[in-house]
Every structure is written in C-alpha cells, then in structure tokens.
Write a protein that holds these residues in place. Sequence first.
Motif, short mmCIF file in Angstrom:
data_model
loop_
_atom_site.label_atom_id
_atom_site.label_comp_id
_atom_site.label_asym_id
_atom_site.label_seq_id
_atom_site.Cartn_x
_atom_site.Cartn_y
_atom_site.Cartn_z
N UNK A 240 -5.79 14.53 26.08
CA UNK A 240 -6.55 13.89 25.01
C UNK A 240 -5.99 14.24 23.62
N UNK A 241 -4.69 14.15 23.52
CA UNK A 241 -4.08 14.19 22.19
C UNK A 241 -4.19 12.76 21.68
N UNK B 237 -6.40 25.65 19.54
CA UNK B 237 -7.21 24.66 20.24
C UNK B 237 -6.58 24.36 21.59
N UNK B 238 -7.35 23.68 22.45
CA UNK B 238 -6.84 23.35 23.79
C UNK B 238 -5.69 22.35 23.74
N UNK B 239 -5.63 21.59 22.66
CA UNK B 239 -4.52 20.66 22.46
C UNK B 239 -4.32 20.55 20.95
N UNK B 240 -3.12 20.25 20.52
CA UNK B 240 -2.89 20.18 19.07
C UNK B 240 -3.62 19.01 18.44
N UNK B 241 -3.92 19.10 17.16
CA UNK B 241 -4.45 17.93 16.46
C UNK B 241 -3.40 17.36 15.52
N UNK B 242 -2.33 18.05 15.34
CA UNK B 242 -1.29 17.54 14.46
C UNK B 242 0.04 17.71 15.18
N UNK B 243 0.29 16.81 16.11
CA UNK B 243 1.49 16.91 16.92
C UNK B 243 2.54 15.96 16.39
N UNK B 244 3.70 16.49 16.09
CA UNK B 244 4.82 15.66 15.69
C UNK B 244 5.79 15.58 16.85
N UNK B 245 6.30 14.40 17.06
CA UNK B 245 7.25 14.21 18.15
C UNK B 245 8.46 13.49 17.57
N UNK B 246 9.57 14.18 17.52
CA UNK B 246 10.78 13.56 17.00
C UNK B 246 11.54 12.98 18.17
N UNK B 247 11.79 11.68 18.10
CA UNK B 247 12.36 10.99 19.25
C UNK B 247 13.87 11.06 19.31
N UNK B 248 14.49 11.23 18.16
CA UNK B 248 15.95 11.29 18.17
C UNK B 248 16.43 12.05 16.94
N UNK C 250 -15.98 3.36 20.71
CA UNK C 250 -14.58 3.64 20.36
C UNK C 250 -14.31 5.13 20.24
N UNK C 251 -15.31 5.96 20.53
CA UNK C 251 -15.13 7.39 20.31
C UNK C 251 -14.85 8.13 21.62
N UNK C 252 -13.88 9.00 21.57
CA UNK C 252 -13.61 9.89 22.71
C UNK C 252 -13.90 11.32 22.27
N UNK C 253 -14.45 12.09 23.18
CA UNK C 253 -14.75 13.49 22.89
C UNK C 253 -13.80 14.38 23.68
N UNK C 254 -13.22 15.35 22.98
CA UNK C 254 -12.35 16.29 23.67
C UNK C 254 -13.00 17.67 23.59
N UNK C 255 -13.30 18.26 24.74
CA UNK C 255 -13.94 19.58 24.70
C UNK C 255 -13.02 20.61 24.07
N UNK C 256 -13.58 21.46 23.26
CA UNK C 256 -12.83 22.56 22.65
C UNK C 256 -13.69 23.81 22.74
#
Lengths: 410, 99
Positions: free
Chosen positions: A70-71, A21-32, B19-25
């Motif tokens: 838009x994550x 996808x253009x951006x992940x839908x399950x992004x984990x970010x470990x801060x430390x 409250x909805x945002x659309x992200x193009x894919x």
Amino acid sequence: MTAVQERPVGGSLVDQFELGLDAPICLTWELTYACNLECAHCLSSSGRRDPRELSTEQCEAVIDELQRMQVFYVNIGGGEPTIRPDFWHLLEYAVDHQVGVKFSTNGVRITPERARFLASTDYVDVQISLDGATAEVNDYVRGPGSYDTALTALRNLQEAGFEDAKISVVCTRENIGQLDEFKALADRFGATLRLTRLRPSGRGADVWDELHPLPGQQKVLYDWLIAHGEDVLTGDSFFHLAAFGEKLPGLNLCGAGRVVCLIDPVGDVYACPFAIHENFLAGNVLSDGGFQRVWQASELFTELRSPQTGGACAKCSFYDACRGGCMAAKFFTGLPLDGPDPECVRGLGESALAGERTVPPASRDHSKAAPTRNQPVMLTLLSRPPVSACAESPLADYAPGAPEQKGCCA
Amino acid sequence: MSDPQHDPILDQAWVLSPSVALRPEPFGALAYHFGNRKLTFLKRRELVVLVETLGEHPDVRSALVAAGVPEVEYGAYCSALHSLAGTDMVRPRTREVAA
Ligand code: SF4
Ligand code: SF4
C-alpha cells in the motif's frame, strides 16, 4: 508486518515518523541513469544508462510489491525517466495497480500527444524541472536549450488540459532573486511551484560551493516561504530554516530511511534520493528478498529509526524545529552527521566547513564520460577533476563494442 | 456554537469515501484519497475503527458506541470527522440517492 517493538502511543507525528513506518510515504524510484541533459548539479550523477537497470518485468514486480505494501504513490525520476522505452507502459501499469505516479522530467518527451494522454489519465502528476525563471539562469546549470524544452512541455500540458502540473526548482545562488518570477510563471501555466534545496549530492557536490544560497539569501528564501508557503510545495527541503523563527509548512524532519527512501535504477535501495552512496545503501530489491524486506528489516534502516542524539546541536534552542538539518548535506560536505547542517542559520555550518573535514569521494557516478553539446556552461567553466579513469579517455564513449567501462557504473 | 457533545453529525449517516484506502501503521493508520491525493494520518486506533465502520451503522453515534469511544470524547471525534470531511476522506451517506 510491523516488528513488535516498544513504541510509544500518541505523541506528535514527527515523533512517530522518527521511529519509521511500515512502508515509506515518500518513495522515489529512479528508472534509469540515462539522461539527455547533463545538469551541473544532478543529484544522481546521471548521464549514461547502467546495463544492470531493472527490466520491464522486474519493474512490474516492484510495482506489484508496492501495491501489496500500500505505497499509494511513488515519485518517479532518473536520469530522464521518459527516455526509457517502457516508461509509458510502466506508468499505466503502476496506475492500474493502485500506485499513483508523480514523475519528474526535463520535458523532452512531453509532446502534444503525450500531454493529451497524460491529461486523460487519473493519478498521474507531472513535474517539470526548471532551475531559472529565464533561459539565461536556467541553461547555465541545466544546459543549452533546456529552458525552451521545459517551457514547451508546460505549454503542451496546458493546451492538452492537464491540470496542476508542478514546476520544480532547485534553489540556488543564481535564482533566489527570481522567486516571484517563478511564481508568476507557474501561475501562467496553471501549475504549482515546488521549491527544493540544493544538496551537495551527486554532481551537486562539485558545484555546491558555487551554487548554494549565501546566508543572506537563505533569509530571503525563508521570508518568501513564510509569505507564500501555503501555495508552494517544498517537501522536506527547508526545515533547517525553521531556526529563523517559525516552522515552515512541509515535512519537518529528516525522513531518510524512516519515511523517505530511494529505489535506484538497478534496484539498490538507499535511505534517500540525495544519499546515493554505499554508506546509505540498505540492500537491493533483487538480491535481498524484495523491497519490503529491505524497508522493514535492513540493518541500516533499523539503525536510522533508532533514537538519535543531537550531538553538537542538542544544546541549540532551535533543535526541536531544525533537528540538525539534512543528513545528506552534512555527509557530502564531510561534516559529522550529529552536528550542524552546513547551512545552519546560526552560522555554525560555516565555521564547521572552514575547519578540518574530508569530503567523501563519490561512490556512484553515471556521468557521461565525454562532454556533449548539451553540457551546461557552468561545467565547462569549472575545472572539474575527471570523475574516474575512463572519463579521461576522450574516446571512452566512441569505442564500438567496448566492454562496459568499469569504474563508471560500479 | 452548539454543545460539542451534541453535534448534529451524531445523528447522521456517514461513510468512508470510496476513493480512500487505509494503510495500518503502528500509530493508527494512514488514509490516502486516490482522487484528490491527500494523505491524512489517523493517530488513534479508535478513529481508524470509527471511519472504517461508519458505513455499517445507521448513524455516527452508534458507530462511536461500537468503536468503544467513551461519551466524553464524542466532541473530539466529531470534530475529527468534520476535518476529514474537508478533504472528502469521509462523507455523509444521505446525498447518495440524489447524486
Ligand atoms: S538526508 Fe536530507 S534530503 Fe534526505 S531525507 Fe534527510 S533531510 Fe531529506
Ligand atoms: S545548531 Fe544545529 S539545530 Fe541549531 S540551528 Fe544550527 S543546525 Fe539547526
């Protein structure tokens, strides 16, 4: 921007996810990488802060970028993220920039006051880690006192009116028999139960043989999920169990580098939070032109999104549902990535594990050099080989002003 | 059930939830609801155009016409809207005054 590539229209979502996808839908970010505990199975081998961890400003820049991409939400973890002094600031910063947060914690900083703050904030989800429904089972892997810490946090959240906290459980040989108790515990706190798979990642590699559910327990787990699956969260944990019969609710594919990824405390981007190893390192948000560049253009992710062959699994009649299981589980047990999962329900993993294989050495380790009083009993029982040269010195943690020990953080 | 081609929703005014945002894919779009944190995938571009422009049209039917959806598919799009309404991705516009 999407690379213009041949891409079939329609098809199932899983087919689309495989292509990325253009951006992940399950992004984990470990801060430390710092943590007050020393869980035996820590997926990120956490313990000590890495001196190169992103600064507050650098974290804000990451959030700005996630907003542009838009994550919509990020899973924040660690280490123990709440012990970063700027944690609460970053939480608010993310929410103010349309990046919702779910953070995982062992509960150590969820005081009544913080719980009230969390209850007053929209778009924040809290996930408390608990690996036993009783102190005995939990503290064996997570360390003495950690059960009480988690339950106190849950109580504080409930009393503050925080709704629907998550209780996150790593399923092990020790706690599969407690699934109903976990559910009851979650109900008692008005929380949702989340069950995840023990992967042999980080320190998990050292204890996987002892802790991963036995074949019979896998079936117990599967049956339990079929009966309760709609009320519990599982992410992408158990799709390899689909080969027992029906598909389970949740994400039914390995999303590594396709819809899943990890940003680690120093800004390194890995294909998956369970794959902290140089083989799965796609780039760095600071040195490779930002997260979006790495996500959309790195060589590793492009490769992970290209059509894969099923290898030895391709002929299996369950391949459509199971897809050969978890990449990280195979990699860290030294199995071929295009073969069966080590916990293949047809037993092919067991025979593969019994054969010739080389378990890859850990390439990242932030474990504490010397054990502390928080060390779980499990680790003291295991004769764990020293993780690196500096861990052998009993004074490693006490040398004042010693330069950062190479070999631990590198 | 009534004829799906004549779903009463066709004559109602609807809108994408605020409250909805659309992200193009590449396959269409991903819809995220910041209130209930539900994630939904809109797997056709026409559906994306439809939900985006619902609010600009007096009723669903004219939004469908403008999005270029062939009439035989109205039934399918109406049921898609109903299921999106189940998680408040889209909502009827009529109640707003009363609220
Ligand atoms: S490697 Fe395993 S944990 Fe990571 S995304 Fe794939 S299936 Fe999930
Ligand atoms: S052989 Fe491969 S696809 Fe079949 S059940 Fe085992 S891991 Fe899954």
